[in-house]
Write an enzyme that holds these catalytic residues in place. Sequence first.
Site, PDB file in Angstrom:
ATOM      1  N   TYR A  55      22.247  92.467  66.182  1.00 31.63           N
ATOM      2  CA  TYR A  55      21.933  93.044  67.498  1.00 31.63           C
ATOM      3  C   TYR A  55      22.109  92.028  68.630  1.00 31.63           C
ATOM      4  CZ  TYR A  55      20.815  97.313  65.144  1.00 31.63           C
ATOM      5  OH  TYR A  55      20.943  98.454  64.398  1.00 31.63           O
ATOM      6  N   GLN A  88      22.331 108.978  72.169  1.00 30.01           N
ATOM      7  CA  GLN A  88      22.109 108.244  70.924  1.00 30.01           C
ATOM      8  C   GLN A  88      22.516 106.789  71.117  1.00 30.01           C
ATOM      9  OE1 GLN A  88      23.665 110.874  67.406  1.00 30.01           O
ATOM     10  NE2 GLN A  88      24.570 111.634  69.274  1.00 30.01           N
ATOM     11  N   VAL A  90      22.605 102.960  72.434  1.00 26.92           N
ATOM     12  CA  VAL A  90      21.580 101.965  72.746  1.00 26.92           C
ATOM     13  C   VAL A  90      22.030 101.066  73.906  1.00 26.92           C
ATOM     14  CG1 VAL A  90      20.572 102.047  70.437  1.00 26.92           C
ATOM     15  CG2 VAL A  90      22.384 100.388  70.907  1.00 26.92           C
ATOM     16  N   HIS A 106      17.737 106.589  70.200  1.00 24.62           N
ATOM     17  CA  HIS A 106      17.827 105.538  69.185  1.00 24.62           C
ATOM     18  C   HIS A 106      17.460 104.155  69.717  1.00 24.62           C
ATOM     19  CE1 HIS A 106      20.756 108.272  66.702  1.00 24.62           C
ATOM     20  NE2 HIS A 106      19.499 108.658  66.645  1.00 24.62           N
TER      21      HIS A 106
HETATM   22  P1  OAD Z   1      30.188 108.328  65.658  1.00 23.83           P
HETATM   23  O1  OAD Z   1      30.966 107.055  65.527  1.00 23.83           O
HETATM   24  O2  OAD Z   1      29.687 108.980  64.428  1.00 23.83           O
HETATM   25  O3  OAD Z   1      31.068 109.405  66.435  1.00 23.83           O
HETATM   26  C1  OAD Z   1      31.772 109.063  67.608  1.00 23.83           C
HETATM   27  C2  OAD Z   1      32.470 110.294  68.139  1.00 23.83           C
HETATM   28  O4  OAD Z   1      33.110 109.906  69.353  1.00 23.83           O
HETATM   29  C3  OAD Z   1      33.569 110.865  67.217  1.00 23.83           C
HETATM   30  O5  OAD Z   1      33.439 112.269  67.134  1.00 23.83           O
HETATM   31  C4  OAD Z   1      34.861 110.470  67.946  1.00 23.83           C
HETATM   32  O6  OAD Z   1      35.919 111.405  67.766  1.00 23.83           O
HETATM   33  C5  OAD Z   1      34.401 110.468  69.391  1.00 23.83           C
HETATM   34  N1  OAD Z   1      35.236 109.670  70.306  1.00 23.83           N
HETATM   35  C6  OAD Z   1      36.045 108.618  70.037  1.00 23.83           C
HETATM   36  N2  OAD Z   1      36.643 108.175  71.166  1.00 23.83           N
HETATM   37  C7  OAD Z   1      36.190 108.953  72.188  1.00 23.83           C
HETATM   38  C8  OAD Z   1      36.414 109.014  73.592  1.00 23.83           C
HETATM   39  N3  OAD Z   1      37.242 108.155  74.193  1.00 23.83           N
HETATM   40  N4  OAD Z   1      35.775 109.953  74.313  1.00 23.83           N
HETATM   41  C9  OAD Z   1      34.934 110.829  73.722  1.00 23.83           C
HETATM   42  N5  OAD Z   1      34.681 110.837  72.400  1.00 23.83           N
HETATM   43  C10 OAD Z   1      35.294 109.914  71.640  1.00 23.83           C
HETATM   44  O7  OAD Z   1      29.001 107.999  66.693  1.00 23.83           O
HETATM   45  P2  OAD Z   1      27.647 108.816  66.975  1.00 23.83           P
HETATM   46  O8  OAD Z   1      27.840 110.262  66.706  1.00 23.83           O
HETATM   47  O9  OAD Z   1      27.178 108.398  68.303  1.00 23.83           O
HETATM   48  O10 OAD Z   1      22.631 105.344  64.980  1.00 23.83           O
HETATM   49  O11 OAD Z   1      26.713 108.207  65.881  1.00 23.83           O
HETATM   50  C11 OAD Z   1      25.362 108.592  65.853  1.00 23.83           C
HETATM   51  C12 OAD Z   1      24.491 107.473  65.342  1.00 23.83           C
HETATM   52  O12 OAD Z   1      25.011 106.970  64.117  1.00 23.83           O
HETATM   53  C13 OAD Z   1      24.443 106.255  66.237  1.00 23.83           C
HETATM   54  O13 OAD Z   1      23.521 106.405  67.306  1.00 23.83           O
HETATM   55  C14 OAD Z   1      24.030 105.169  65.303  1.00 23.83           C
HETATM   56  C15 OAD Z   1      24.927 105.519  64.130  1.00 23.83           C
HETATM   57  O14 OAD Z   1      24.523 105.110  62.888  1.00 23.83           O
HETATM   58  C16 OAD Z   1      21.898 104.288  64.579  1.00 23.83           C
HETATM   59  O15 OAD Z   1      22.346 103.174  64.446  1.00 23.83           O
HETATM   60  C17 OAD Z   1      20.466 104.634  64.309  1.00 23.83           C
END
Ligand code: OAD
Length: 234
Positions: A55, A88, A90, A106
């Site tokens: 972190y 979600q 940070v 988160h």
């Molecule tokens: P993910 O990495 O799972 O998903 C990211 C999403 O962003 C995917 O659907 C991509 O297609 C999309 N993406 C990529 N580039 C983009 C762009 N330029 N514009 C818009 N979208 C784009 O991330 P999260 O869903 O945020 O938690 O993950 C959720 C949680 O999982 C996080 O908060 C973290 C992780 O483990 C913890 O660490 C507790």
Amino acid sequence: MKKKKIVVLTGAGMSAESGISTFRDSNGLWEQFRVEDVASIEGYERNPKLVLQFYNDRRRQLLKTSPCEGHFLLAALEKDYEVVVVTQNVDNLHEKAGSTRVVHLHGELMKATSSLNPDSPECIVELPEGADIHWGDKAKDGSQLRPFIVWFGEPVPMIEQAIEEVRQADIFVVIGTSLNVYPAAGLLRYVPNGVPMFLIDPKVVSVVESARITFIQKGASEGMKELQKLIAAL
Ligand code: OAD
């Protein structure tokens, strides 16, 4: 006239154009690190120094980044709408772009807390820019200072407030999340019937509620421009 309320759920894709890696895309963070090592309470108990370092590195990376156009366009919606961002992420890029109501599900990279009472408001402190958390740094209750991050295996205290916001939405928007992680992904269930839903993501995201969602298959910044037009026409 009362402003319409827009509730926006954001994920890592929102900050991708600011240069912050997503988690599950190819080359994402979870290809480089094991989530159970660096983002779970068991991982922290096993090897706290590794987790502090992980972190500290994320925080240093954040200092080199700025909000992208998508963050600014979202903040600008506050001129015409009541906007609540449930994120979600940070990072603090929504706040830096000017969003005034941000619910961090988160946790926040720029805050630290106690290892014994992580949710206790008295123990949560802002970290000065550039500060690392070192092994041996103490929280107010005398325990090891830790990142103010909600790890897998921990409760998500802000989910109740997020659910309340979603229940009051007139328009609901999802930006840049794979909707893999609960309870955040479950927020879509609380969107009242008849409320328009939009989802911005360059990839296809599979969602139970897809029949009622307008998909904008673009990145966050281009997608926000299209969203502006679509909601103005409602
Ligand atoms: P993910 O990495 O799972 O998903 C990211 C999403 O962003 C995917 O659907 C991509 O297609 C999309 N993406 C990529 N580039 C983009 C762009 N330029 N514009 C818009 N979208 C784009 O991330 P999260 O869903 O945020 O938690 O993950 C959720 C949680 O999982 C996080 O908060 C973290 C992780 O483990 C913890 O660490 C507790």
